[in-house]
Structures are given as structure tokens and as C-alpha cells.
Design a protein around this motif. Structure first.
Motif, PDB file in Angstrom:
ATOM      1  N   ALA A   1      38.032  38.733  33.575  1.00 28.02           N
ATOM      2  CA  ALA A   1      38.516  37.545  34.461  1.00 28.02           C
ATOM      3  C   ALA A   1      40.139  37.285  34.089  1.00 28.02           C
ATOM      4  O   ALA A   1      40.280  36.271  35.317  1.00 28.02           O
ATOM      5  CB  ALA A   1      37.646  36.594  34.691  1.00 28.02           C
ATOM      6  N   GLU A   2      40.453  36.848  33.353  1.00 26.58           N
ATOM      7  CA  GLU A   2      41.892  36.717  32.742  1.00 26.58           C
ATOM      8  C   GLU A   2      42.891  37.641  33.323  1.00 26.58           C
ATOM      9  O   GLU A   2      44.054  36.931  33.710  1.00 26.58           O
ATOM     10  CB  GLU A   2      41.659  36.094  31.552  1.00 26.58           C
ATOM     11  CG  GLU A   2      41.112  34.942  30.425  1.00 26.58           C
ATOM     12  CD  GLU A   2      40.835  34.365  28.850  1.00 26.58           C
ATOM     13  OE1 GLU A   2      42.056  35.679  28.760  1.00 26.58           O
ATOM     14  OE2 GLU A   2      40.613  33.679  29.187  1.00 26.58           O
ATOM     15  N   MET A   3      42.127  38.657  33.319  1.00 24.54           N
ATOM     16  CA  MET A   3      43.487  39.630  33.409  1.00 24.54           C
ATOM     17  C   MET A   3      43.577  39.907  35.110  1.00 24.54           C
ATOM     18  O   MET A   3      44.138  40.248  35.301  1.00 24.54           O
ATOM     19  CB  MET A   3      43.421  41.099  32.724  1.00 24.54           C
ATOM     20  CG  MET A   3      43.062  40.442  30.892  1.00 24.54           C
ATOM     21  SD  MET A   3      42.880  42.132  30.359  1.00 24.54           S
ATOM     22  CE  MET A   3      43.791  43.271  30.804  1.00 24.54           C
ATOM     23  N   GLY A   4      42.337  38.960  35.785  1.00 23.15           N
ATOM     24  CA  GLY A   4      41.984  40.282  37.305  1.00 23.15           C
ATOM     25  C   GLY A   4      42.142  41.727  37.641  1.00 23.15           C
ATOM     26  O   GLY A   4      42.708  41.848  37.894  1.00 23.15           O
ATOM     27  N   ILE A   5      41.505  42.448  36.444  1.00 22.65           N
ATOM     28  CA  ILE A   5      40.952  43.099  36.472  1.00 22.65           C
ATOM     29  C   ILE A   5      39.729  43.948  36.769  1.00 22.65           C
ATOM     30  O   ILE A   5      38.581  43.185  36.054  1.00 22.65           O
ATOM     31  CB  ILE A   5      41.660  44.433  35.106  1.00 22.65           C
ATOM     32  CG1 ILE A   5      41.144  45.650  35.105  1.00 22.65           C
ATOM     33  CG2 ILE A   5      40.617  43.663  33.867  1.00 22.65           C
ATOM     34  CD1 ILE A   5      42.458  46.666  34.106  1.00 22.65           C
ATOM     35  N   SER A   6      38.564  44.951  37.460  1.00 22.08           N
ATOM     36  CA  SER A   6      37.227  44.431  37.328  1.00 22.08           C
ATOM     37  C   SER A   6      36.941  46.206  36.366  1.00 22.08           C
ATOM     38  O   SER A   6      37.813  46.793  35.598  1.00 22.08           O
ATOM     39  CB  SER A   6      37.218  45.419  38.466  1.00 22.08           C
ATOM     40  OG  SER A   6      37.243  46.708  39.214  1.00 22.08           O
ATOM     41  N   ALA A   7      35.464  45.524  35.992  1.00 23.05           N
ATOM     42  CA  ALA A   7      35.281  47.180  34.827  1.00 23.05           C
ATOM     43  C   ALA A   7      34.914  48.297  35.525  1.00 23.05           C
ATOM     44  O   ALA A   7      34.358  49.335  34.830  1.00 23.05           O
ATOM     45  CB  ALA A   7      33.696  46.875  34.832  1.00 23.05           C
ATOM     46  N   LEU A   8      35.652  48.427  36.279  1.00 21.15           N
ATOM     47  CA  LEU A   8      34.959  49.442  37.620  1.00 21.15           C
ATOM     48  C   LEU A   8      36.570  50.369  37.005  1.00 21.15           C
ATOM     49  O   LEU A   8      36.700  51.831  37.808  1.00 21.15           O
ATOM     50  CB  LEU A   8      35.024  49.230  39.136  1.00 21.15           C
ATOM     51  CG  LEU A   8      33.445  49.178  39.806  1.00 21.15           C
ATOM     52  CD1 LEU A   8      32.975  48.427  39.166  1.00 21.15           C
ATOM     53  CD2 LEU A   8      33.360  49.306  40.700  1.00 21.15           C
ATOM     54  N   HIS A   9      36.917  49.640  37.158  1.00 19.13           N
ATOM     55  CA  HIS A   9      38.859  50.360  36.833  1.00 19.13           C
ATOM     56  C   HIS A   9      38.988  51.457  35.581  1.00 19.13           C
ATOM     57  O   HIS A   9      39.010  50.294  34.416  1.00 19.13           O
ATOM     58  CB  HIS A   9      40.213  49.141  36.788  1.00 19.13           C
ATOM     59  CG  HIS A   9      41.485  49.697  37.249  1.00 19.13           C
ATOM     60  ND1 HIS A   9      42.513  50.559  36.338  1.00 19.13           N
ATOM     61  CD2 HIS A   9      42.157  49.218  38.432  1.00 19.13           C
ATOM     62  CE1 HIS A   9      43.332  51.092  36.772  1.00 19.13           C
ATOM     63  NE2 HIS A   9      43.331  50.274  38.437  1.00 19.13           N
TER      64      HIS A   9
ATOM     65  N   ARG B   1      35.030  43.987  43.871  1.00 22.57           N
ATOM     66  CA  ARG B   1      35.198  45.482  43.549  1.00 22.57           C
ATOM     67  C   ARG B   1      35.323  46.672  44.411  1.00 22.57           C
ATOM     68  O   ARG B   1      35.831  48.080  44.001  1.00 22.57           O
ATOM     69  CB  ARG B   1      34.158  45.599  42.540  1.00 22.57           C
ATOM     70  CG  ARG B   1      34.225  44.643  41.536  1.00 22.57           C
ATOM     71  CD  ARG B   1      32.620  45.306  40.333  1.00 22.57           C
ATOM     72  NE  ARG B   1      33.071  43.994  39.389  1.00 22.57           N
ATOM     73  CZ  ARG B   1      31.746  44.563  38.961  1.00 22.57           C
ATOM     74  NH1 ARG B   1      30.858  45.838  38.911  1.00 22.57           N
ATOM     75  NH2 ARG B   1      31.966  44.327  37.379  1.00 22.57           N
ATOM     76  N   GLU B   2      35.788  46.362  46.169  1.00 18.94           N
ATOM     77  CA  GLU B   2      35.909  47.325  46.987  1.00 18.94           C
ATOM     78  C   GLU B   2      36.396  48.298  46.545  1.00 18.94           C
ATOM     79  O   GLU B   2      36.377  49.269  46.580  1.00 18.94           O
ATOM     80  CB  GLU B   2      34.839  46.329  48.342  1.00 18.94           C
ATOM     81  CG  GLU B   2      35.133  47.911  49.838  1.00 18.94           C
ATOM     82  CD  GLU B   2      34.699  48.803  49.300  1.00 18.94           C
ATOM     83  OE1 GLU B   2      34.723  49.524  49.743  1.00 18.94           O
ATOM     84  OE2 GLU B   2      33.560  48.509  48.666  1.00 18.94           O
ATOM     85  N   SER B   3      38.361  47.763  46.804  1.00 12.55           N
ATOM     86  CA  SER B   3      38.924  48.731  46.483  1.00 12.55           C
ATOM     87  C   SER B   3      39.138  49.501  44.973  1.00 12.55           C
ATOM     88  O   SER B   3      39.111  50.814  45.472  1.00 12.55           O
ATOM     89  CB  SER B   3      40.276  47.670  46.699  1.00 12.55           C
ATOM     90  OG  SER B   3      40.545  47.512  45.199  1.00 12.55           O
ATOM     91  N   ASP B   4      38.089  49.121  44.173  1.00  9.82           N
ATOM     92  CA  ASP B   4      38.056  49.682  43.350  1.00  9.82           C
ATOM     93  C   ASP B   4      37.017  51.473  43.322  1.00  9.82           C
ATOM     94  O   ASP B   4      36.800  52.193  42.686  1.00  9.82           O
ATOM     95  CB  ASP B   4      37.814  49.041  41.780  1.00  9.82           C
ATOM     96  CG  ASP B   4      39.110  48.471  41.334  1.00  9.82           C
ATOM     97  OD1 ASP B   4      39.885  48.397  41.765  1.00  9.82           O
ATOM     98  OD2 ASP B   4      39.032  47.774  40.381  1.00  9.82           O
ATOM     99  N   SER B   5      36.167  50.632  43.571  1.00  3.58           N
ATOM    100  CA  SER B   5      34.681  51.540  44.042  1.00  3.58           C
ATOM    101  C   SER B   5      34.753  52.454  44.865  1.00  3.58           C
ATOM    102  O   SER B   5      34.905  53.291  44.825  1.00  3.58           O
ATOM    103  CB  SER B   5      33.901  51.085  45.032  1.00  3.58           C
ATOM    104  OG  SER B   5      32.986  49.867  44.183  1.00  3.58           O
ATOM    105  N   GLU B   6      36.218  51.861  46.089  1.00  6.19           N
ATOM    106  CA  GLU B   6      36.512  53.406  46.952  1.00  6.19           C
ATOM    107  C   GLU B   6      38.058  54.608  46.096  1.00  6.19           C
ATOM    108  O   GLU B   6      37.856  55.406  46.460  1.00  6.19           O
ATOM    109  CB  GLU B   6      37.701  52.869  47.751  1.00  6.19           C
ATOM    110  CG  GLU B   6      38.299  53.681  49.643  1.00  6.19           C
ATOM    111  CD  GLU B   6      36.973  54.430  49.830  1.00  6.19           C
ATOM    112  OE1 GLU B   6      37.168  55.131  50.504  1.00  6.19           O
ATOM    113  OE2 GLU B   6      35.877  53.578  49.897  1.00  6.19           O
ATOM    114  N   GLN B   7      38.789  53.349  45.306  1.00  8.55           N
ATOM    115  CA  GLN B   7      39.089  54.293  44.905  1.00  8.55           C
ATOM    116  C   GLN B   7      39.034  54.778  43.034  1.00  8.55           C
ATOM    117  O   GLN B   7      39.342  56.379  43.228  1.00  8.55           O
ATOM    118  CB  GLN B   7      41.267  53.163  44.006  1.00  8.55           C
ATOM    119  CG  GLN B   7      41.853  53.920  43.970  1.00  8.55           C
ATOM    120  CD  GLN B   7      43.323  53.443  43.432  1.00  8.55           C
ATOM    121  OE1 GLN B   7      43.116  51.930  44.136  1.00  8.55           O
ATOM    122  NE2 GLN B   7      44.087  53.437  42.887  1.00  8.55           N
TER     123      GLN B   7
END
Length: 318
Positions: free
Chosen positions: A56-64, A166-172
Motif C-alpha cells: 500500500a505504501e509503495m503503490g504496487i499490487s501483488a500481481l506485479h 489491479r486491472e492494468s496489472d492483470s492485463e499486462q
């Protein structure tokens, strides 16, 4: 621990899909059919690099990919494939933090489920069978809302916001892994779906020629024309490559399913007891909204097909 004889090494199955795509449900049935004493199940989502607060602090999702130790995943897959133990991390979905690692020894079959298991070539090459789950996005969203509100303490609004974020990470990063699979599994609602049968879905199985599948062409024989009302086989293209597609409807009758089962198991005598849905009450089971147990033939046949491939791979090394 000494390395096992490679002629009898563990057989690795990969099950990849986005969050709440149905990985655990599919895995559970396969493990029960094979015998839980013969199966090791691990989840590569345990290999997150950051806990929930840090993400949350880094603004990164678990999908990346940058949020996961992909190098350790592929290292551990290589060890498991050669029969060696690993010290697997554990991500606690309740707390969003990490628990102490767990010592894991591979059994005869290893099922690896997760978000990013096919992200590197080294990891992909560790698997004997690769499955990708691809339900329609609206259905997956419904599943995720139900799971995360009932089991993980989120509100519906929080889950929907997370899906959008998370949609952009799911797509990518998640969906492109479809191209590496041997089987693409898509459960989807029938056109006549009602609240009473909303869990009894149809299934579309994309069978890539990357592994030898059972000969399903018998479905097309004129003598089996009665199967076409619920079971169909066709040629198609998936990600611009030719594939076979097997579809099984949720309303398939017991008679139709048994006939498909015979086709599935006809040329694999060593499957033995696994070639009978009637004798395997563990597979194809779903829990209804009020706790009742439902039988899904499309789910059962999907689990049986994957079991077929695992046992066939194991037979090669016997």
C-alpha cells in the motif's frame, strides 16, 4: 536429503489464473482424486516480496512481478522437480503479513497454484502439465467479491475498488500467461442461468497440441450424435494458434457424461480406478450458497482430464 532417482521424480502440475479464478477449487478435487497422501500443494502467492502494508505504501499490487520473488519460485520449482525439499515462505491472507516458513518435501505429485507461476521460462519448464484458468471477467469479479467479503473481511466496495486498481496489472502480467498453458479452462454461465443453478456452470476446455490429449474425435461419430446437446468438440484458434476445444454443459446427463468418460479413459488402462466418476465422489463437488453440496459434471470432467495427464506423465517415468 539425497536427490530422488529421476526415473521416479515428482510430477508437477501448474494451475495459474487471476485472483479468485477458481484455482483452489480445481486443485482440491484433483488432490482428492490422486489421494492427498500422494500430493503436495503449494501456492506461489506465498512468494510476495512485500507485505500488505508495504504494498500500500509503495503503490504496487501483488500481481506485479516486481512484488514477487520470481527467482526463488523458479529455484524452488527446480528443487521440487528433482525430489528435493524446500523452505517455503507463507503469506498470511488474514493478517497481510508473513508467517514463519514451512519445510516442504515433495510427494509423488506436486500441484503449484498461483498468479505468476509461468512468468519465467525456467519456471515454465519445471511443469509437466500447465493449466490456465480463464473465467469471464464479470464472473471472476463475482467470485472475488463473495470470497473476499465472506472469508477475508473486506467490504464489497473495497473489493470492487481493488479489482479496478489491479486491472492494468492483470492485463499486462496475468492474462498473457495463457499462451504458455497446455489446457485453458473457462467455466461460464449457461444462457438459461437462474439463481437456483448459478453454480452449475458450463466449461470450455482449450486443448493445445503441446501435450498429447485423449482422442476425443469419437464424439463426432454419427452414433454419438446424442452427445451434441451437451458435449461438443470443434477446431478453433486461441491466441492465433490452432487448438481443439471441448465444451461440456452443466445440464449434461449422467449417460452423456459416462460416455465421454469412456472416451477419455479408453486408451489409458493404467488409470484404473481414476476412470470412473461414479467411483470418485470427491470430484466435481461445489458448496452451494446455503452450504449444500452440488455435483458439477463439467468440473468433474475437467479434474479427471487433468488427472489423466498427471498420471500419464507419471507412467512415463515409472
Amino acid at each position: 536429503m539425497p536427490t530422488r532417482n529421476l526415473s521416479n521424480r515428482p510430477i508437477l502440475l501448474g494451475i495459474v489464473g487471476d485472483s479468485a479464478a477458481g484455482k483452489t477449487t480445481l486443485t482440491k478435487g484433483i488432490a482428492q482424486v490422486l489421494g492427498e497422501d500422494s500430493v503436495t500443494v503449494i501456492c506461489t502467492d506465498d512468494y510476495h516480496r512485500y507485505d500488505r502494508k508495504q504494498r500500500a505504501e509503495m503503490g504496487i499490487s501483488a500481481l506485479h512481478p516486481d512484488c514477487n520473488y520470481l527467482d526463488i519460485i523458479q529455484q524452488h520449482l527446480g528443487l521440487l522437480r528433482t525430489g528435493q525439499p524446500i523452505l517455503k515462505p507463507i503469506y498470511n491472507h488474514d493478517t497481510g503479513m508473513f508467517d514463519p516458513p514451512e519445510y516442504i518435501e515433495p510427494k509423488r505429485f506436486v500441484i503449484v497454484e498461483g498468479l505468476l507461476s509461468y512468468s519465467t521460462r525456467v519456471a515454465r519448464d519445471s511443469f509437466d502439465v500447465k493449466v490456465y484458468l480463464a473465467p469471464p471477467e464479470d464472473l471472476r469479479s463475482q467470485w472475488k467479491v463473495k470470497r473476499d467479503t465472506r472469508k477475508r473481511g473486506y467490504t464489497e466496495e473495497q473489493v470492487i475498488a481493488q479489482l479496478r486498481k489491479r486491472e492494468s496489472d492483470s492485463e499486462q502480467f496475468i492474462r498473457p500467461q495463457r499462451q504458455w498453458s497446455d489446457i485453458v479452462v473457462s467455466f461460464y454461465p449457461p444462457q438459461d442461468r437462474t439463481e437456483e443453478n448459478d453454480l452449475l456452470l458450463d466449461v470450455r476446455l482449450v486443448l493445445r497440441p503441446t501435450i498429447p490429449h485423449p482422442d476425443f474425435t469419437g464424439i463426432l461419430e454419427p452414433s454419438r450424435s446424442h452427445l451434441s446437446s451437451a458435449i461438443r468438440l470443434e477446431l478453433d484458434r486461441d491466441m492465433n494458434k490452432p487448438v481443439d476445444v471441448l465444451e461440456v454443459d452443466g445440464h449434461a446427463t449422467d449417460e452423456q457424461v459416462k460416455e465421454l468418460e469412456k472416451i477419455l479413459c479408453h486408451d489409458v488402462p493404467y488409470l484404473g480406478k481414476f476412470c470412473s466418476l461414479e467411483g470418485n465422489d470427491e470430484i466435481g463437488k461445489l458448496v452451494g450458497t446455503t452450504g449444500e453440496i452440488l455435483q458439477s459434471y463439467p468440473l468433474a470432467l475437467t479434474q479427471l482430464l487433468i488427472t489423466y495427464h498427471m498420471l500419464k506423465a507419471a507412467n512415463v517415468y515409472e
